[in-house]
Design a protein around this motif. Structure first.
Motif, PDB file in Angstrom:
ATOM      1  N   HIS A  91       8.217  15.246   0.379  1.00  0.00           N
ATOM      2  CA  HIS A  91       7.726  14.384  -0.690  1.00  0.00           C
ATOM      3  C   HIS A  91       8.466  13.047  -0.667  1.00  0.00           C
ATOM      4  CE1 HIS A  91       6.419  18.139  -3.269  1.00  0.00           C
ATOM      5  NE2 HIS A  91       5.741  18.015  -2.130  1.00  0.00           N
ATOM      6  N   ASN A  92       8.554  12.432   0.493  1.00  0.00           N
ATOM      7  CA  ASN A  92       9.284  11.165   0.589  1.00  0.00           C
ATOM      8  C   ASN A  92       8.547  10.040  -0.149  1.00  0.00           C
ATOM      9  OD1 ASN A  92       7.433  11.687   2.721  1.00  0.00           O
ATOM     10  ND2 ASN A  92       8.214   9.939   3.872  1.00  0.00           N
ATOM     11  N   THR A  93       9.314   9.204  -0.814  1.00  0.00           N
ATOM     12  CA  THR A  93       8.761   8.133  -1.638  1.00  0.00           C
ATOM     13  C   THR A  93       7.874   7.192  -0.833  1.00  0.00           C
ATOM     14  OG1 THR A  93      10.694   8.219  -3.081  1.00  0.00           O
ATOM     15  CG2 THR A  93       9.340   6.237  -3.198  1.00  0.00           C
ATOM     16  N   ALA A  94       8.296   6.867   0.387  1.00  0.00           N
ATOM     17  CA  ALA A  94       7.527   5.916   1.203  1.00  0.00           C
ATOM     18  C   ALA A  94       6.126   6.433   1.490  1.00  0.00           C
ATOM     19  CB  ALA A  94       8.275   5.644   2.508  1.00  0.00           C
ATOM     20  N   ALA A  95       5.999   7.732   1.765  1.00  0.00           N
ATOM     21  CA  ALA A  95       4.679   8.305   2.017  1.00  0.00           C
ATOM     22  C   ALA A  95       3.805   8.231   0.776  1.00  0.00           C
ATOM     23  CB  ALA A  95       4.818   9.758   2.480  1.00  0.00           C
ATOM     24  N   VAL A  96       4.380   8.503  -0.376  1.00  0.00           N
ATOM     25  CA  VAL A  96       3.617   8.440  -1.625  1.00  0.00           C
ATOM     26  C   VAL A  96       3.161   7.011  -1.898  1.00  0.00           C
ATOM     27  CG1 VAL A  96       3.720   8.802  -4.117  1.00  0.00           C
ATOM     28  CG2 VAL A  96       4.781  10.462  -2.583  1.00  0.00           C
ATOM     29  N   MET A  97       4.053   6.039  -1.713  1.00  0.00           N
ATOM     30  CA  MET A  97       3.707   4.639  -1.950  1.00  0.00           C
ATOM     31  C   MET A  97       2.605   4.162  -1.005  1.00  0.00           C
ATOM     32  SD  MET A  97       5.311   3.527  -4.543  1.00  0.00           S
ATOM     33  CE  MET A  97       4.838   1.808  -4.325  1.00  0.00           C
ATOM     34  N   VAL A  98       2.710   4.520   0.267  1.00  0.00           N
ATOM     35  CA  VAL A  98       1.687   4.133   1.240  1.00  0.00           C
ATOM     36  C   VAL A  98       0.330   4.715   0.855  1.00  0.00           C
ATOM     37  CG1 VAL A  98       0.895   4.672   3.581  1.00  0.00           C
ATOM     38  CG2 VAL A  98       3.128   3.616   3.234  1.00  0.00           C
ATOM     39  N   SER A  99       0.334   5.956   0.394  1.00  0.00           N
ATOM     40  CA  SER A  99      -0.937   6.596   0.030  1.00  0.00           C
ATOM     41  C   SER A  99      -1.628   5.895  -1.132  1.00  0.00           C
ATOM     42  CB  SER A  99      -0.704   8.072  -0.309  1.00  0.00           C
ATOM     43  OG  SER A  99      -0.115   8.230  -1.589  1.00  0.00           O
ATOM     44  N   MET A 100      -0.850   5.172  -1.954  1.00  0.00           N
ATOM     45  CA  MET A 100      -1.436   4.430  -3.070  1.00  0.00           C
ATOM     46  C   MET A 100      -1.778   2.991  -2.691  1.00  0.00           C
ATOM     47  SD  MET A 100       0.674   5.855  -6.389  1.00  0.00           S
ATOM     48  CE  MET A 100       2.318   5.490  -5.755  1.00  0.00           C
ATOM     49  N   LEU A 101      -0.988   2.384  -1.803  1.00  0.00           N
ATOM     50  CA  LEU A 101      -1.240   1.001  -1.391  1.00  0.00           C
ATOM     51  C   LEU A 101      -2.399   0.898  -0.398  1.00  0.00           C
ATOM     52  CD1 LEU A 101       2.446  -0.262  -1.031  1.00  0.00           C
ATOM     53  CD2 LEU A 101       0.762  -1.025  -2.715  1.00  0.00           C
ATOM     54  N   TRP A 102      -2.707   2.013   0.292  1.00  0.00           N
ATOM     55  CA  TRP A 102      -3.869   2.066   1.183  1.00  0.00           C
ATOM     56  C   TRP A 102      -4.907   2.944   0.485  1.00  0.00           C
ATOM     57  CZ3 TRP A 102       0.561   0.347   3.079  1.00  0.00           C
ATOM     58  CH2 TRP A 102       0.548  -0.510   4.172  1.00  0.00           C
ATOM     59  N   PRO A 103      -5.856   2.356  -0.243  1.00  0.00           N
ATOM     60  CA  PRO A 103      -6.769   3.137  -1.089  1.00  0.00           C
ATOM     61  C   PRO A 103      -7.854   3.893  -0.326  1.00  0.00           C
ATOM     62  CG  PRO A 103      -7.317   0.811  -1.198  1.00  0.00           C
ATOM     63  CD  PRO A 103      -6.046   0.902  -0.409  1.00  0.00           C
ATOM     64  N   GLY A 104      -8.020   3.621   0.943  1.00  0.00           N
ATOM     65  CA  GLY A 104      -9.075   4.285   1.718  1.00  0.00           C
ATOM     66  C   GLY A 104      -8.628   5.616   2.285  1.00  0.00           C
ATOM     67  N   THR A 105      -9.170   5.963   3.432  1.00  0.00           N
ATOM     68  CA  THR A 105      -8.888   7.256   4.055  1.00  0.00           C
ATOM     69  C   THR A 105      -7.947   7.148   5.245  1.00  0.00           C
ATOM     70  OG1 THR A 105     -10.840   7.045   5.484  1.00  0.00           O
ATOM     71  CG2 THR A 105     -11.123   8.175   3.356  1.00  0.00           C
ATOM     72  N   GLU A 106      -7.385   5.943   5.492  1.00  0.00           N
ATOM     73  CA  GLU A 106      -6.506   5.750   6.646  1.00  0.00           C
ATOM     74  C   GLU A 106      -5.336   4.842   6.309  1.00  0.00           C
ATOM     75  OE1 GLU A 106      -9.847   5.815  10.269  1.00  0.00           O
ATOM     76  OE2 GLU A 106      -8.928   3.925   9.631  1.00  0.00           O
ATOM     77  N   PHE A 107      -4.190   5.146   6.892  1.00  0.00           N
ATOM     78  CA  PHE A 107      -3.062   4.213   6.974  1.00  0.00           C
ATOM     79  C   PHE A 107      -3.018   3.726   8.411  1.00  0.00           C
ATOM     80  CE2 PHE A 107       1.288   3.729   8.603  1.00  0.00           C
ATOM     81  CZ  PHE A 107       1.721   2.660   7.822  1.00  0.00           C
ATOM     82  N   ARG A 108      -2.892   2.398   8.601  1.00  0.00           N
ATOM     83  CA  ARG A 108      -2.891   1.820   9.939  1.00  0.00           C
ATOM     84  C   ARG A 108      -1.734   0.841  10.075  1.00  0.00           C
ATOM     85  NH1 ARG A 108      -8.227   2.442  12.136  1.00  0.00           N
ATOM     86  NH2 ARG A 108      -7.866   0.709  13.550  1.00  0.00           N
ATOM     87  N   ILE A 109      -1.080   0.878  11.240  1.00  0.00           N
ATOM     88  CA  ILE A 109       0.018  -0.055  11.507  1.00  0.00           C
ATOM     89  C   ILE A 109       0.104  -0.283  13.015  1.00  0.00           C
ATOM     90  CG2 ILE A 109       1.789   1.762  11.675  1.00  0.00           C
ATOM     91  CD1 ILE A 109       3.710  -0.212  10.222  1.00  0.00           C
ATOM     92  N   THR A 110       0.497  -1.472  13.406  1.00  0.00           N
ATOM     93  CA  THR A 110       0.596  -1.804  14.822  1.00  0.00           C
ATOM     94  C   THR A 110       1.797  -2.702  15.090  1.00  0.00           C
ATOM     95  OG1 THR A 110      -0.622  -2.619  16.756  1.00  0.00           O
ATOM     96  CG2 THR A 110      -0.873  -3.877  14.715  1.00  0.00           C
ATOM     97  N   HIS A 111       2.156  -2.801  16.378  1.00  0.00           N
ATOM     98  CA  HIS A 111       3.235  -3.677  16.836  1.00  0.00           C
ATOM     99  C   HIS A 111       4.544  -3.419  16.070  1.00  0.00           C
ATOM    100  CE1 HIS A 111      -0.037  -5.617  18.928  1.00  0.00           C
ATOM    101  NE2 HIS A 111       0.802  -6.432  19.542  1.00  0.00           N
ATOM    102  N   GLN A 112       4.941  -2.155  16.040  1.00  0.00           N
ATOM    103  CA  GLN A 112       6.250  -1.753  15.524  1.00  0.00           C
ATOM    104  C   GLN A 112       6.890  -0.814  16.541  1.00  0.00           C
ATOM    105  OE1 GLN A 112       7.892  -2.796  12.875  1.00  0.00           O
ATOM    106  NE2 GLN A 112       6.232  -4.056  12.032  1.00  0.00           N
TER     107      GLN A 112
END
Length: 230
Positions: free
Chosen positions: A104-125
């Motif tokens: 239940h990490n905070t970052a995962a919970v925050m991402v799930s709310m900041l990305w309102p759709g069905t996907e989290f996407r990130i590149t060039h990291q």
């Protein structure tokens, strides 16, 4: 806390990981569950126990089809993790999977709310390269766009099993699933690899949240400034 089991035994590994993830703030209260598979035995942490206090004898052991093999001492009155149905689904659908963690990490919970759709996407990291592509032997490359599916939370874990199954089938390259306002599941070929990926996902989620706060788009391909060393 010294274990009476060998250091490479799930009854030593899982309590140690519980304490590690508790110290990171990923398993506060009694939340989350960790599991390791050896052969046909799946060791799973119990429900309703503060994770920094889990002991080797507290684990439930079942087969891949959910049949109980070994239970904690009866006097402890422990219950199976409510995450067990989802953990079983992950093992069933992912060939070569030998560890599944739910935190239940905070970052995962925050991402799930900041990305309102069905996907989290990130590149060039750079840390994307630590993430394994599903059941293959390949990892994501720095230039790839990594996608993590997001499913909706429900009151109980078993209510999520159907949507989690669908997400894994729709995203065969994923090694994780985000549950909105809840946390994440991560899986892979060994407990060491899943630990590495869980830490890497948490790092990437934290970076993405901070990028959003700074007006940066985690999905946008960056352009090097004029005169940069490329």
């Amino acid at each position: 806390m010294e274990s009476k089991y060998p250091e490479d035994h799930p009854r030593t590994i899982l309590p140690d990981l519980c304490r590690k993830f508790y110290s990171l703030g990923w398993m506060y209260g009694t939340g989350g569950a960790l599991s390791v598979r050896t052969g046909d035995k799946i060791y799973i942490t119990p429900s309703g126990v503060q994770k920094e206090l889990v002991q080797g004898e507290d684990l439930f052991v079942q087969t891949s089809d959910g049949t109980d093999i070994d239970l904690p001492p009866a006097e402890k009155k422990l219950k199976k993790s409510t995450c067990t149905p989802l953990i079983t689904v992950v093992y069933r659908l992912n060939e070569g999977c030998n560890a599944v963690y739910h935190v239940h990490n905070t970052a995962a919970v925050m991402v799930s709310m900041l990305w309102p759709g069905t996907e989290f996407r990130i590149t060039h990291q750079k840390m994307i390269q630590c993430i394994k592509k599903g059941n293959s032997d390949k990892h994501f490359d720095y230039y790839d766009t990594m996608v993590v599916p997001i499913i909706e939370n429900k009151s109980t874990e078993d209510e999520i099993a159907e949507s989690m199954t669908a997400a894994m089938l729709d995203y065969p390259e994923t090694s994780a699933i985000l549950i909105r306002r809840h946390g994440m599941y991560v899986w892979g070929p060994s407990w060491q690899k899943v630990k590495c990926m869980a830490e890497s996902f948490d790092y990437l989620f934290n970076v993405a949240v901070q990028m959003k706060q700074c007006g940066l788009d985690p999905e946008k391909i960056p352009v090097a400034p004029e005169g940069a060393y490329t």
